[in-house]
Scaffold this motif. Structure first.
Motif, PDB file in Angstrom:
ATOM      1  N   LEU A   1       1.734  23.038 -34.470  1.00  0.00           N
ATOM      2  CA  LEU A   1       0.755  22.953 -33.317  1.00  0.00           C
ATOM      3  C   LEU A   1       1.605  23.928 -32.318  1.00  0.00           C
ATOM      4  N   ARG A   2       0.591  24.577 -31.901  1.00  0.00           N
ATOM      5  CA  ARG A   2       1.070  25.566 -30.561  1.00  0.00           C
ATOM      6  C   ARG A   2      -0.051  25.464 -29.426  1.00  0.00           C
ATOM      7  N   VAL A   3       0.144  25.004 -28.291  1.00  0.00           N
ATOM      8  CA  VAL A   3      -0.751  24.791 -27.068  1.00  0.00           C
ATOM      9  C   VAL A   3      -0.475  25.702 -26.008  1.00  0.00           C
ATOM     10  N   ALA A   4      -1.206  26.507 -25.688  1.00  0.00           N
ATOM     11  CA  ALA A   4      -0.909  27.577 -24.461  1.00  0.00           C
ATOM     12  C   ALA A   4      -2.073  27.667 -23.538  1.00  0.00           C
ATOM     13  N   VAL A   5      -1.738  27.665 -22.389  1.00  0.00           N
ATOM     14  CA  VAL A   5      -2.729  27.987 -21.087  1.00  0.00           C
ATOM     15  C   VAL A   5      -2.230  29.207 -20.518  1.00  0.00           C
ATOM     16  N   GLY A   6      -3.251  30.391 -20.480  1.00  0.00           N
ATOM     17  CA  GLY A   6      -3.027  31.640 -19.994  1.00  0.00           C
ATOM     18  C   GLY A   6      -2.115  32.348 -20.440  1.00  0.00           C
ATOM     19  N   GLY A   7      -1.647  32.089 -21.894  1.00  0.00           N
ATOM     20  CA  GLY A   7      -0.291  32.711 -22.023  1.00  0.00           C
ATOM     21  C   GLY A   7       0.997  31.903 -22.222  1.00  0.00           C
ATOM     22  N   ARG A   8       1.071  30.812 -21.282  1.00  0.00           N
ATOM     23  CA  ARG A   8       2.458  30.046 -21.208  1.00  0.00           C
ATOM     24  C   ARG A   8       2.031  28.785 -22.039  1.00  0.00           C
ATOM     25  N   ASP A   9       3.107  28.801 -23.113  1.00  0.00           N
ATOM     26  CA  ASP A   9       3.244  27.851 -24.181  1.00  0.00           C
ATOM     27  C   ASP A   9       3.514  26.371 -23.481  1.00  0.00           C
ATOM     28  N   GLN A  10       2.713  25.449 -23.825  1.00  0.00           N
ATOM     29  CA  GLN A  10       2.804  24.127 -23.333  1.00  0.00           C
ATOM     30  C   GLN A  10       2.982  23.116 -24.593  1.00  0.00           C
ATOM     31  N   SER A  11       3.454  23.656 -25.677  1.00  0.00           N
ATOM     32  CA  SER A  11       3.310  22.747 -26.776  1.00  0.00           C
ATOM     33  C   SER A  11       4.704  21.699 -26.601  1.00  0.00           C
ATOM     34  N   SER A  12       5.664  21.994 -25.728  1.00  0.00           N
ATOM     35  CA  SER A  12       6.823  20.922 -25.643  1.00  0.00           C
ATOM     36  C   SER A  12       6.083  19.656 -25.221  1.00  0.00           C
ATOM     37  N   ASN A  13       5.078  19.800 -24.280  1.00  0.00           N
ATOM     38  CA  ASN A  13       4.415  18.691 -23.672  1.00  0.00           C
ATOM     39  C   ASN A  13       3.662  17.822 -24.605  1.00  0.00           C
ATOM     40  N   PHE A  14       3.217  18.193 -25.919  1.00  0.00           N
ATOM     41  CA  PHE A  14       2.507  17.485 -26.847  1.00  0.00           C
ATOM     42  C   PHE A  14       3.474  16.948 -27.741  1.00  0.00           C
ATOM     43  N   ALA A  15       2.916  15.570 -28.293  1.00  0.00           N
ATOM     44  CA  ALA A  15       3.587  14.896 -29.396  1.00  0.00           C
ATOM     45  C   ALA A  15       2.690  13.896 -29.893  1.00  0.00           C
TER      46      ALA A  15
END
Length: 169
Positions: free
Chosen positions: A61-75
């Motif tokens: 899984l990869r989650v991004a907002v406006g091109g900024r990676d937020q994946s480490s916040n998800f589990a």
């Protein structure tokens, strides 16, 4: 001639993405805001859930907002849900993009609207007269209807963060 024919046969034996034998990405990925409505996010962050298709691997899984990676916040949580806090949202519309790092599942997008912390979300402006029920300089503590100890920081009655612990019996 035999060498040319053998080379032609071997070149057809590949695992490239254009091969008709390559498995298509799993479909059914979705993303939703848990902390409120997607069009009414406030203060630049939102608790979000990603639902992956059956058989998808959460580690991809990869989650991004406006091109900024937020994946480490998800589990993957103990309840089986994949959740995380998306933070740093700009004022206005923001697109949360969910993708697979290896293209094993189809992605999803969700537009969230961040209103800021002191912006009216339901109305176009603050209600007038606007009564600030927080501690005011020079007033008795009995006049504090909110029970908060932090003084307002602006004309919209904005407060610095305040944490409380409540114990119920």
């Amino acid at each position: 001639m035999l060498l040319v024919a053998a080379t032609g046969l071997l070149s057809g034996c590949g695992d490239d993405e254009n091969s008709p034998t390559a498995a298509p990405p799993l479909s059914g990925t979705s993303v939703k805001v848990l902390s409120g409505r997607a069009d009414m996010v406030t203060d630049g962050d939102a608790l979000v859930e990603v639902v992956l298709p059956t058989g998808a691997v959460p580690a991809n899984l990869r989650v991004a907002v406006g091109g900024r990676d937020q994946s480490s916040n998800f589990a993957l949580r103990s309840n089986g849900r994949i959740t995380g806090l998306v933070s740093g949202l700009a004022a206005g519309a923001n697109v949360i993009e969910v993708t697979a790092t290896n293209n094993s599942f189809a992605g999803a997008r969700l537009t969230v609207t961040n209103a800021g912390i002191n912006v009216p979300v339901l109305l176009s402006s603050h209600i007038n007269p606007y009564i600030c029920a927080t501690p005011q300089p020079g007033t008795a503590t009995g006049a504090n209807a909110s029970g908060l100890s932090t003084a307002p920081t602006d004309a919209q009655c904005g407060l610095a963060s305040e944490k409380w612990r409540v114990f119920l019996r």
